[in-house]
Design a protein around this motif. Structure first.
Motif, PDB file in Angstrom:
ATOM      1  N   ASP A   1       0.863  -1.185   0.211  1.00 23.12           N
ATOM      2  CA  ASP A   1       0.024  -0.008  -0.045  1.00 23.12           C
ATOM      3  C   ASP A   1       0.809   1.110  -0.012  1.00 23.12           C
ATOM      4  O   ASP A   1       0.675   2.091  -0.582  1.00 23.12           O
ATOM      5  CB  ASP A   1      -0.926   0.134   1.251  1.00 23.12           C
ATOM      6  CG  ASP A   1      -1.964  -1.269   1.154  1.00 23.12           C
ATOM      7  OD1 ASP A   1      -2.407  -1.654   0.040  1.00 23.12           O
ATOM      8  OD2 ASP A   1      -2.597  -1.351   2.251  1.00 23.12           O
ATOM      9  N   VAL A   2       2.135   1.197   0.714  1.00 23.01           N
ATOM     10  CA  VAL A   2       2.965   2.439   0.721  1.00 23.01           C
ATOM     11  C   VAL A   2       3.483   2.470  -0.576  1.00 23.01           C
ATOM     12  O   VAL A   2       3.611   3.717  -1.012  1.00 23.01           O
ATOM     13  CB  VAL A   2       3.924   2.071   1.803  1.00 23.01           C
ATOM     14  CG1 VAL A   2       5.072   3.074   1.624  1.00 23.01           C
ATOM     15  CG2 VAL A   2       3.442   2.139   3.177  1.00 23.01           C
ATOM     16  N   ALA A   3       3.797   1.737  -1.426  1.00 24.41           N
ATOM     17  CA  ALA A   3       4.493   1.519  -2.662  1.00 24.41           C
ATOM     18  C   ALA A   3       3.401   2.212  -3.602  1.00 24.41           C
ATOM     19  O   ALA A   3       3.798   3.234  -4.462  1.00 24.41           O
ATOM     20  CB  ALA A   3       4.958   0.344  -2.995  1.00 24.41           C
ATOM     21  N   LYS A   4       2.040   1.810  -3.402  1.00 20.67           N
ATOM     22  CA  LYS A   4       1.000   2.476  -4.155  1.00 20.67           C
ATOM     23  C   LYS A   4       0.894   3.916  -4.133  1.00 20.67           C
ATOM     24  O   LYS A   4       0.630   4.683  -4.858  1.00 20.67           O
ATOM     25  CB  LYS A   4      -0.197   1.565  -4.271  1.00 20.67           C
ATOM     26  CG  LYS A   4      -1.448   2.270  -4.923  1.00 20.67           C
ATOM     27  CD  LYS A   4      -2.726   1.285  -4.785  1.00 20.67           C
ATOM     28  CE  LYS A   4      -3.920   1.819  -5.777  1.00 20.67           C
ATOM     29  NZ  LYS A   4      -3.751   3.306  -6.226  1.00 20.67           N
ATOM     30  N   LEU A   5       0.925   4.278  -2.698  1.00 26.96           N
ATOM     31  CA  LEU A   5       0.785   5.607  -2.347  1.00 26.96           C
ATOM     32  C   LEU A   5       1.826   6.565  -2.994  1.00 26.96           C
ATOM     33  O   LEU A   5       1.581   7.645  -3.578  1.00 26.96           O
ATOM     34  CB  LEU A   5       0.583   5.595  -0.767  1.00 26.96           C
ATOM     35  CG  LEU A   5       0.654   7.351  -0.367  1.00 26.96           C
ATOM     36  CD1 LEU A   5      -0.385   7.965  -0.815  1.00 26.96           C
ATOM     37  CD2 LEU A   5       0.923   7.291   1.261  1.00 26.96           C
ATOM     38  N   VAL A   6       2.972   6.063  -2.829  1.00 26.80           N
ATOM     39  CA  VAL A   6       4.077   6.825  -3.388  1.00 26.80           C
ATOM     40  C   VAL A   6       3.884   6.954  -4.883  1.00 26.80           C
ATOM     41  O   VAL A   6       3.942   8.099  -5.253  1.00 26.80           O
ATOM     42  CB  VAL A   6       5.753   6.022  -3.311  1.00 26.80           C
ATOM     43  CG1 VAL A   6       6.688   6.511  -3.964  1.00 26.80           C
ATOM     44  CG2 VAL A   6       5.790   6.099  -1.660  1.00 26.80           C
ATOM     45  N   ALA A   7       3.637   6.008  -5.569  1.00 26.61           N
ATOM     46  CA  ALA A   7       3.340   6.156  -7.019  1.00 26.61           C
ATOM     47  C   ALA A   7       2.046   7.026  -7.140  1.00 26.61           C
ATOM     48  O   ALA A   7       2.156   7.687  -8.305  1.00 26.61           O
ATOM     49  CB  ALA A   7       2.880   4.676  -7.508  1.00 26.61           C
ATOM     50  N   ASP A   8       0.998   6.958  -6.427  1.00 30.14           N
ATOM     51  CA  ASP A   8      -0.124   8.064  -6.695  1.00 30.14           C
ATOM     52  C   ASP A   8       0.157   9.351  -6.421  1.00 30.14           C
ATOM     53  O   ASP A   8      -0.175  10.144  -7.077  1.00 30.14           O
ATOM     54  CB  ASP A   8      -1.161   7.424  -5.815  1.00 30.14           C
ATOM     55  CG  ASP A   8      -1.924   6.074  -6.299  1.00 30.14           C
ATOM     56  OD1 ASP A   8      -1.600   5.574  -7.321  1.00 30.14           O
ATOM     57  OD2 ASP A   8      -2.814   5.597  -5.492  1.00 30.14           O
ATOM     58  N   ILE A   9       1.035   9.640  -5.457  1.00 29.65           N
ATOM     59  CA  ILE A   9       1.371  10.996  -5.117  1.00 29.65           C
ATOM     60  C   ILE A   9       2.401  11.575  -6.205  1.00 29.65           C
ATOM     61  O   ILE A   9       2.198  12.516  -6.952  1.00 29.65           O
ATOM     62  CB  ILE A   9       2.417  11.094  -3.951  1.00 29.65           C
ATOM     63  CG1 ILE A   9       1.475  10.918  -2.567  1.00 29.65           C
ATOM     64  CG2 ILE A   9       3.006  12.325  -3.567  1.00 29.65           C
ATOM     65  CD1 ILE A   9       2.227  10.473  -1.279  1.00 29.65           C
ATOM     66  N   ARG A  10       3.206  10.617  -6.882  1.00 30.62           N
ATOM     67  CA  ARG A  10       4.289  11.127  -7.845  1.00 30.62           C
ATOM     68  C   ARG A  10       3.376  11.321  -9.297  1.00 30.62           C
ATOM     69  O   ARG A  10       3.625  12.256  -9.841  1.00 30.62           O
ATOM     70  CB  ARG A  10       5.120   9.866  -8.073  1.00 30.62           C
ATOM     71  CG  ARG A  10       6.484   9.873  -7.175  1.00 30.62           C
ATOM     72  CD  ARG A  10       7.381   8.919  -7.670  1.00 30.62           C
ATOM     73  NE  ARG A  10       8.441   9.133  -6.622  1.00 30.62           N
ATOM     74  CZ  ARG A  10       9.267   8.270  -6.032  1.00 30.62           C
ATOM     75  NH1 ARG A  10       9.068   6.890  -6.761  1.00 30.62           N
ATOM     76  NH2 ARG A  10      10.554   8.364  -5.461  1.00 30.62           N
ATOM     77  N   SER A  11       2.321  10.351  -9.303  1.00 31.55           N
ATOM     78  CA  SER A  11       1.451  10.812 -10.551  1.00 31.55           C
ATOM     79  C   SER A  11       0.304  11.770 -10.374  1.00 31.55           C
ATOM     80  O   SER A  11      -0.512  11.895 -11.179  1.00 31.55           O
ATOM     81  CB  SER A  11       1.111   9.347 -11.109  1.00 31.55           C
ATOM     82  OG  SER A  11       0.003   8.931 -10.103  1.00 31.55           O
ATOM     83  N   ASP A  12       0.104  12.355  -9.205  1.00 27.27           N
ATOM     84  CA  ASP A  12      -0.627  13.347  -8.924  1.00 27.27           C
ATOM     85  C   ASP A  12      -2.133  12.709  -8.605  1.00 27.27           C
ATOM     86  O   ASP A  12      -3.079  13.404  -8.701  1.00 27.27           O
ATOM     87  CB  ASP A  12      -0.879  14.587  -9.809  1.00 27.27           C
ATOM     88  CG  ASP A  12      -1.248  15.758  -9.193  1.00 27.27           C
ATOM     89  OD1 ASP A  12      -1.075  15.943  -8.002  1.00 27.27           O
ATOM     90  OD2 ASP A  12      -1.875  16.663  -9.992  1.00 27.27           O
ATOM     91  N   GLU A  13      -2.322  11.316  -8.422  1.00 32.33           N
ATOM     92  CA  GLU A  13      -3.468  10.758  -8.284  1.00 32.33           C
ATOM     93  C   GLU A  13      -3.941  10.752  -6.761  1.00 32.33           C
ATOM     94  O   GLU A  13      -4.883  10.759  -6.397  1.00 32.33           O
ATOM     95  CB  GLU A  13      -3.335   9.006  -8.389  1.00 32.33           C
ATOM     96  CG  GLU A  13      -3.090   9.096 -10.046  1.00 32.33           C
ATOM     97  CD  GLU A  13      -4.276   9.470 -10.843  1.00 32.33           C
ATOM     98  OE1 GLU A  13      -5.574   9.254 -10.654  1.00 32.33           O
ATOM     99  OE2 GLU A  13      -3.990  10.117 -11.936  1.00 32.33           O
ATOM    100  N   ALA A  14      -2.841  10.871  -5.791  1.00 35.59           N
ATOM    101  CA  ALA A  14      -3.102  11.159  -4.333  1.00 35.59           C
ATOM    102  C   ALA A  14      -2.744  12.539  -4.006  1.00 35.59           C
ATOM    103  O   ALA A  14      -1.611  12.841  -4.100  1.00 35.59           O
ATOM    104  CB  ALA A  14      -2.495   9.950  -3.491  1.00 35.59           C
ATOM    105  N   ASP A  15      -3.523  13.079  -3.414  1.00 38.21           N
ATOM    106  CA  ASP A  15      -3.371  14.559  -2.611  1.00 38.21           C
ATOM    107  C   ASP A  15      -3.063  14.360  -1.276  1.00 38.21           C
ATOM    108  O   ASP A  15      -2.781  13.317  -0.745  1.00 38.21           O
ATOM    109  CB  ASP A  15      -4.295  15.539  -2.971  1.00 38.21           C
ATOM    110  CG  ASP A  15      -5.464  15.128  -2.295  1.00 38.21           C
ATOM    111  OD1 ASP A  15      -5.709  14.404  -1.650  1.00 38.21           O
ATOM    112  OD2 ASP A  15      -6.450  15.724  -2.761  1.00 38.21           O
ATOM    113  N   LEU A  16      -2.793  15.636  -0.574  1.00 34.72           N
ATOM    114  CA  LEU A  16      -2.484  15.608   0.756  1.00 34.72           C
ATOM    115  C   LEU A  16      -3.589  15.103   1.642  1.00 34.72           C
ATOM    116  O   LEU A  16      -3.354  14.166   2.432  1.00 34.72           O
ATOM    117  CB  LEU A  16      -2.302  17.077   1.364  1.00 34.72           C
ATOM    118  CG  LEU A  16      -1.855  17.093   3.036  1.00 34.72           C
ATOM    119  CD1 LEU A  16      -0.431  16.487   2.895  1.00 34.72           C
ATOM    120  CD2 LEU A  16      -1.700  18.683   3.187  1.00 34.72           C
TER     121      LEU A  16
END
Length: 124
Positions: A97-112
């Protein structure tokens, strides 16, 4: 009680989770990484009231602004984890889940907000 940290706190974590000579790429971004967690509104009212949100600012800022030449994800995760721990809210790191979150933040899919929600969900 709100935990406030400074640049030295982040740099100590950086030394512990990355190779000794990982250079700082952008001192301004590092400053933002430190200052963002304590952003406050007029008259001292906290803007990021919750500990998970304050902790999330470290990871989110490290990945979006990349203050270090490398290891921004590791440093950001370690800062978020340490902030939560020192604030009395330990949490588990579900690595997939952490790896997915990192990828999502980098791709602007996850915000703060999403980052903070996940940290809150992962709290033990």
């Amino acid at each position: 009680m709100t935990l406030y940290v400074d640049t030295g706190w982040v740099l100590n974590i950086q030394v512990n989770v990355s190779p000794q000579n990982t250079p700082i790429r952008d001192w301004g971004a590092l400053h933002v990484m430190v200052e963002r967690h304590k952003y406050e509104r007029i008259a001292g009212e906290p803007y990021y009231e919750e500990i998970p949100t304050r902790a999330a600012t470290f990871l989110h800022t490290a990945l979006r602004l990349r203050p270090f030449s490398d290891y921004n994800a590791s440093i950001g995760i370690a800062c978020a984890w340490e902030y939560m721990e020192q604030s009395g809210i330990p949490f588990d790191l579900p690595y997939g889940d952490v790896a997915k979150l990192v990828a999502d933040i980098r791709s602007d899919e996850a915000d703060l907000t999403e980052t903070a929600r996940l940290l809150r969900d992962w709290a033990a």
